[in-house]
Design an enzyme around this catalytic site. Structure first.
Site, PDB file in Angstrom:
ATOM      1  CB  SER A   1      -0.961  -0.062   1.191  1.00  0.00           C
ATOM      2  OG  SER A   1      -1.945   0.922   1.096  1.00  0.00           O
TER       3      SER A   1
ATOM      4  CG  ASP B   1      -6.048  -2.621  -4.347  1.00  0.00           C
ATOM      5  OD1 ASP B   1      -6.809  -2.186  -3.465  1.00  0.00           O
ATOM      6  OD2 ASP B   1      -4.810  -2.597  -4.251  1.00  0.00           O
TER       7      ASP B   1
ATOM      8  CG  HIS C   1      -5.150  -2.552  -0.222  1.00  0.00           C
ATOM      9  ND1 HIS C   1      -4.582  -1.913  -1.293  1.00  0.00           N
ATOM     10  CD2 HIS C   1      -4.614  -1.975   0.892  1.00  0.00           C
ATOM     11  CE1 HIS C   1      -3.744  -0.992  -0.860  1.00  0.00           C
ATOM     12  NE2 HIS C   1      -3.739  -1.010   0.463  1.00  0.00           N
TER      13      HIS C   1
END
Length: 516
Positions: free
Chosen positions: A203, A423, A452
């Site tokens: 991320s 995502d 994710h």
């Protein structure tokens, strides 16, 4: 202090925008002293700390402390340190080291010192930010500002948070940004005595890793980026893109509930199920469940389902219990488990805002935010306004913004990128964009996946590419946007006695958290 912060911001913006024109001399730090801090799951875990400059342009000035963890290598030869980061900004990586070391194949993990760290401002690093304790005390005003009073109430919360952060941390805020965090990693590398480091980020951690690689390409051994931030949208545009992607994921949840109508009995038409969800939201806006879960908190509770479909069975159970029996117990339990903000969450949000608001320019005209959010809400209402209020302190932030880093560069060694096509937090386009910017990278796509954070979460195909790369640097090469494609992980099943065991994916996503 505002004048000083603005002046510092102007200087730092030049550094961030012209990284090679004004190099910062890397600071040194003593080698960390590792002490045992074993846990039941990670018996060889060690802890230490490293001191880094608050301002890397002044390496002899004030120092702050970063907390580290390590699982040492056990093989006769080592690939060196592998630094791991769960995202955020604001996520603690201390526990992630043990997870990664245990989730990788033993033959691969044995060759690395897996290093977790709390970035500047986070967790056990010092100073640790907490700008406004209790900022998320429930229930909050309805996130959708259907009346001027609701808009004023939410605006006042955002402004108050920014002002509180400025009062408490005026001396620190100018140095909370991704470039400073990346320079911290270089100090860590030097303290570890390693000629190069490897890096594995999820991320936001993908942006941090890419910035480090741009600043210090010759110091990168392996670079793994999973669920990739689009650097062209840092950060305002990226958050608007999330609104539409999360709406898609919410509809995917509604469709999953429809496919399991025999269990939830909410119907077989996803659109009608979604209408029942919005009816639940409207009812909670009028009367929060348990006096705590109103409309905003309901959105908070269901947002994690956009990150990880392993939460869908729990969310669907809470939804069905409310609709069929008016039972709010499962909903309150889901809120407490997935969305309630404790002291650690207050710290994480404080660092999140400090870094994102500092990293890049945000609109200062509230009319722009309002117009853009209503436009997003018209097409993607499930979390557009919730997301805006989460980021709204940046409209009032007390330090001047930097410019986003151009991460493109041929000097970066071959990197391995992972991205799911569905995502929501970091939409697929970001992975494709970074694959293009990092010319020698390989992109592995989970086709049809929506989670994710996709590696080390139970998808054997993805994990094979990860293990091969960490073992010997193997990067897949293809002819399309993706160099390799893996089938999506299976969808979850409704809760049952068989599903009581905690999956590896659930452990990982508990470490990654949300809003990353």
């Amino acid at each position: 202090m505002r004048t000083r912060a603005a002046a510092l911001g102007a200087v730092a913006a030049v550094v961030a925008g012209s990284l090679t024109a004004a190099p910062v001399r890397a600071a040194t730090a003593p080698a960390p002293v590792w002490t045992a801090c074993a846990t039941h799951d990670h018996p060889t875990l060690q802890c230490a700390s490293v001191r880094v400059p608050l301002d890397h342009a002044d390496p002899a000035g004030r120092r702050i402390t970063l907390a580290l963890t390590r699982v040492p290598h056990t093989a006769p030869t080592s690939e060196g340190p592998l630094l791991v980061n769960p995202g955020g900004p604001g996520g603690s990586g201390l526990e992630l080291a043990g997870f990664v070391a245990s989730a990788l194949p033993k033959s691969v993990a044995a060759r690395y010192d897996v290093i977790g760290f709390d970035p500047r401002g986070v967790g056990r690093s010092t100073p640790a930010l907490t700008c406004a304790p209790g900022h998320f005390a429930a229930p909050r005003p309805d996130s959708v500002p259907a009346t001027p009073a609701l808009e004023r109430a939410n605006l006042d919360r955002a402004r108050s948070f920014a002002e509180s952060c400025g009062r408490r941390y005026a001396d620190v805020l100018p140095y909370l940004d991704t470039v400073s965090a990346a320079r911290d990693l270089e100090v860590v590398r030097r303290a570890l005595g390693a000629p190069r480091i490897s890096y594995f980020g999820y991320s936001y951690g993908t942006y941090l890793g890419a910035v480090y690689a741009k600043l210090y390409p010759g110091r990168v051994h392996r670079l793994v980026l999973d669920s990739i931030v689009d650097p062209a949208g840092v950060w305002y545009a990226d958050n608007l893109a999330q609104d539409h992607a999360f709406d898609d994921r919410h509809r995917a949840l509604m469709a999953w509930i429809a496919r399991h109508d025999t269990h939830y009995k909410l119907g077989t038409d996803p659109a009608r199920i979604e209408a029942r969800w919005y009816a639940m939201r409207a009812a909670l806006a009028r009367g929060p469940a348990g006096g705590r879960v109103g409309a905003a908190e309901l959105e908070d509770t269901f947002t994690p389902g956009g990150y990880y479909d392993g939460y869908w069975p729990h969310l669907a159970e809470a939804f069905a219990a409310y609709v069929h029996r008016g039972d709010t117990g499962p909903l309150l339990a889901a809120y407490d488990r997935l969305a309630a903000v404790d002291a650690e969450g207050d710290n994480g949000y404080s660092v999140y805002t400090a870094v994102q608001c500092r990293d890049a320019p945000w609109p200062r005209d509230w009319h722009r935010w309002r117009a853009d959010t209503w436009a997003a809400h018209a097409k993607a209402p499930v979390m557009a306004w919730n997301n805006t209020w989460y980021n709204a302190p940046c409209a009032f932030w007390p330090t001047a913004p930097l410019r986003p880093v151009d991460i493109a560069g041929d000097a970066v060694p071959p990197a391995l990128l992972f991205q799911a096509t569905g995502d929501a937090a970091t939409p697929y386009a970001g992975g494709v964009a970074v694959h293009r910017l990092l010319a020698r990278s390989g992109l592995v796509v989970e086709q049809g996946g929506g989670n994710h954070g996709v590696t080390l979460s139970g998808n054997a195909c993805l994990d094979r590419y990860l293990a091969a790369y960490l073992a010997d640097g193997t990067v897949p090469r293809g002819t399309g946007p993706a160099d390799a494609v893996c089938a999506r992980s299976p969808e979850p099943e409704p809760l049952s006695a068989k599903s009581a065991a905690v999956s590896r994916g659930a452990v990982l996503h508990g470490l990654l958290g949300f809003r990353r």
